[in-house]
Design a protein around this motif. Structure first.
Motif, PDB file in Angstrom:
ATOM      1  N   UNK A  25       0.842  -1.205   0.000  1.00 47.32           N
ATOM      2  CA  UNK A  25       0.000   0.000   0.000  1.00 47.32           C
ATOM      3  C   UNK A  25       0.881   1.262   0.000  1.00 47.32           C
ATOM      4  N   UNK A  26       0.415   2.304  -0.679  1.00 41.76           N
ATOM      5  CA  UNK A  26       1.111   3.597  -0.768  1.00 41.76           C
ATOM      6  C   UNK A  26       0.138   4.713  -0.410  1.00 41.76           C
ATOM      7  N   UNK A  27       0.650   5.693   0.345  1.00 43.43           N
ATOM      8  CA  UNK A  27      -0.173   6.807   0.804  1.00 43.43           C
ATOM      9  C   UNK A  27       0.441   8.097   0.249  1.00 43.43           C
ATOM     10  N   UNK A  28      -0.370   8.891  -0.447  1.00 41.38           N
ATOM     11  CA  UNK A  28       0.108  10.134  -1.055  1.00 41.38           C
ATOM     12  C   UNK A  28      -0.425  11.320  -0.260  1.00 41.38           C
ATOM     13  N   UNK A  29       0.486  12.223   0.128  1.00 38.84           N
ATOM     14  CA  UNK A  29       0.029  13.454   0.773  1.00 38.84           C
ATOM     15  C   UNK A  29       0.946  14.616   0.397  1.00 38.84           C
ATOM     16  N   UNK A  30       0.337  15.702   0.008  1.00 35.42           N
ATOM     17  CA  UNK A  30       1.097  16.904  -0.375  1.00 35.42           C
ATOM     18  C   UNK A  30       2.189  16.578  -1.399  1.00 35.42           C
ATOM     19  N   UNK A  31       1.853  15.712  -2.330  1.00 35.60           N
ATOM     20  CA  UNK A  31       2.790  15.421  -3.415  1.00 35.60           C
ATOM     21  C   UNK A  31       3.893  14.440  -3.063  1.00 35.60           C
ATOM     22  N   UNK A  32       3.882  13.960  -1.799  1.00 38.14           N
ATOM     23  CA  UNK A  32       4.892  12.982  -1.381  1.00 38.14           C
ATOM     24  C   UNK A  32       4.239  11.625  -1.104  1.00 38.14           C
ATOM     25  N   UNK A  33       5.042  10.575  -1.271  1.00 35.37           N
ATOM     26  CA  UNK A  33       4.486   9.221  -1.151  1.00 35.37           C
ATOM     27  C   UNK A  33       5.192   8.444  -0.045  1.00 35.37           C
ATOM     28  N   UNK A  34       4.403   7.742   0.749  1.00 34.12           N
ATOM     29  CA  UNK A  34       4.957   6.859   1.785  1.00 34.12           C
ATOM     30  C   UNK A  34       4.433   5.441   1.588  1.00 34.12           C
ATOM     31  N   UNK A  35       5.256   4.482   1.978  1.00 33.42           N
ATOM     32  CA  UNK A  35       4.821   3.074   1.975  1.00 33.42           C
ATOM     33  C   UNK A  35       5.433   2.382   3.188  1.00 33.42           C
ATOM     34  N   UNK A  36       4.718   1.423   3.795  1.00 31.58           N
ATOM     35  CA  UNK A  36       5.251   0.751   4.990  1.00 31.58           C
ATOM     36  C   UNK A  36       6.611   0.107   4.736  1.00 31.58           C
TER      37      UNK A  36
END
Lengths: 314, 314
Positions: free
Chosen positions: B208-219
């Motif tokens: 899973x990937x989470x996008x916020x304010x143009x940046x992406x995070x993944x566990x």
């Protein structure tokens, strides 16, 4: 340009399998013919539950208890098969009778199955019931049973209940296999795992019991509620031996007078060494011996035994 | 006294299976013939590792990366097969070419296998290599891909690394299946699980990937290091999008502008609802769209593609 190999019409399997009889899809089959599609989610997702009963000298032992646990597991996994308990019992009896085995290891399985479209939605799959009877087998081989097992005490975490309900008997064994290899590395015969608090849990196919000062303890959480484990409670109750389930620190093993493990595959098996160190005096203890005798005596008790009717052939 | 049923010589399977070609024991077989013994410990103990690559428009995508991960997994599980990477690559190409499938889901498996005596010691077993190619499949169906997935956020614990190394791709999916049923109960399409700290983990077959304010995070921990996940890192690096792996509290989902999941089975798939609540404006976001396009564009890039040579038939 390379030429493509030809497609074969049928699989030819060069391996040999134990004798015995399996049931699948309405047929009774020799073990070597009992095969499931590699697309069955019981294989591809280990999406299955199962149980193992045994037959000793022509009698099933506590079959109803195994069937009940199995049906509870199916329900929890949202599975169903077109057989009720009575019909499953008949199938299991037939497998053993057809095999001719007087001492048998009898496994029955419900897999998620497959759907023709290989849908990833488990609700689309047709669940599959399988049963088989093969020669009786044991967690401990004959030599290990005679001298007692040497068990490695690992810090490997048994898959925790927050992931998987351990009372639903399942095939998630890679943590167990990891523990086995860790055990082999120190020349142990098998291994025990820990729970999330670092307390004792269970090992590959067995529950563990710790004896001290005439009292017996066995882990409470993060373990399968083994039918043999229950049998130990029943025996102890009849023998006036105190036997409790509770959290057991790994260190308690060091102070143990006796240790034994239990499994449908082998019954009660003494542990005489832990990571090479003797338990007590390193001999199979008197309480372990007493309980082992009671365990085998119960196999002819009409409350627990159901007799297989073998065909009348010499 | 009841008469025993007869033993059948061969199993007759009434189920239908997808088209495709499998490889086992030196043979290429139609999918309906690809079956393993119910005694294989790959089934009975889920003692197996596997990988899934895909073919898109006649090209394998990042096959070498999948093969490398697979071989690493075998090594960690103390398994070996009589094929080197080059031979496995040829087998996989042959399965696809023989199947004629231009878009294919290609799985390859190493199971612990069996021993003739049904020994419980995994060192006694002959490991088994299996491969198969079936029509390309996806975590999300067509309609779900068009509208974006509705994902349930569960508190079910993904089997933790202390039990099982999640980077060794494995079939221990009952926690995932449990999450799926929890998701279905609230009309979600799929579900995501948590790690031991309660942070986001992975879901059935996806990262899973989470996008916020143009940046992406993944566990970061407690997840498979997906090849598609790695592809997202590669894409973001080329597109100057910041993409990091780190622990992500479940609550971070609430503030997400976009969420997507990745899998070899489907590529990049938008999540537009979480437990029924819209993510951002509830539409498939621009970053997800941009990454999805890059992902499919890479499939013809010679650095990642290897072309299947199909037989010359109309």
């Amino acid at each position: 340009m390379s030429i493509l190999p030809a497609l074969s019409a049928r699989h030819v399997d060069h391996r040999s399998y134990p004798v015995g009889v399996a049931y699948m899809d309405g047929q009774y089959l020799p073990m070597a013919e009992a095969k499931i599609s590699i697309l069955d989610y019981g294989f591809l997702h280990s999406d299955a539950t199962y149980d193992v009963a045994h037959v000793w000298k022509g009698n099933f032992f506590r079959l109803d208890d195994h069937l009940e646990r199995f049906c509870r597991g199916m329900e929890q996994l949202h599975m169903s098969v077109p057989y009720d308990k009575e019909q499953m019992r008949e199938i299991l009896h037939n497998c053993v009778a057809l095999s001719g085995l007087k001492d048998a290891y009898v496994e029955f399985i419900c897999t998620r199955g497959t759907s023709p479209t290989f849908s990833r939605d488990p609700r689309d799959a047709e669940n599959r019931f399988i049963a088989f009877a093969i020669p009786f087998g044991s967690v401990a081989n004959e030599e290990q049973q005679k001298r007692g097992l040497n068990l490695a005490v690992t810090d490997i975490l048994r898959i925790p209940p927050a992931s998987l309900d351990p009372t639903v008997k399942n095939y998630h064994w890679l943590d167990m296999v990891r523990a086995l290899y860790a055990g082999y590395a120190i020349e142990a015969d098998s291994a025990v795992l820990v729970d999330q608090e670092g307390n004792l849990s269970e090992g590959p196919g067995f529950n563990i019991f710790v004896v001290r000062d005439g009292e017996i303890l066995t882990p409470k959480g993060s373990v399968l509620h083994g039918i043999t484990r229950q049998t130990i409670f029943d025996i102890c109750s009849g023998q006036d031996i105190r036997c409790e389930q509770q959290s057991i620190p790994v260190d308690a093993l060091k102070a143990a007078d006796e240790v034994f493990i239990t499994s449908t595959a082998g019954g009660v098996m003494a542990v005489t060494r832990l990571g090479g160190q003797a338990v007590g005096d390193g001999m199979i203890g008197t309480i372990t011996q007493r309980i082992t005798k009671c365990y085998w005596d119960m196999h002819t008790d009409a409350r627990y035994a159901s007799t297989v009717r073998y065909p009348d052939i010499a």
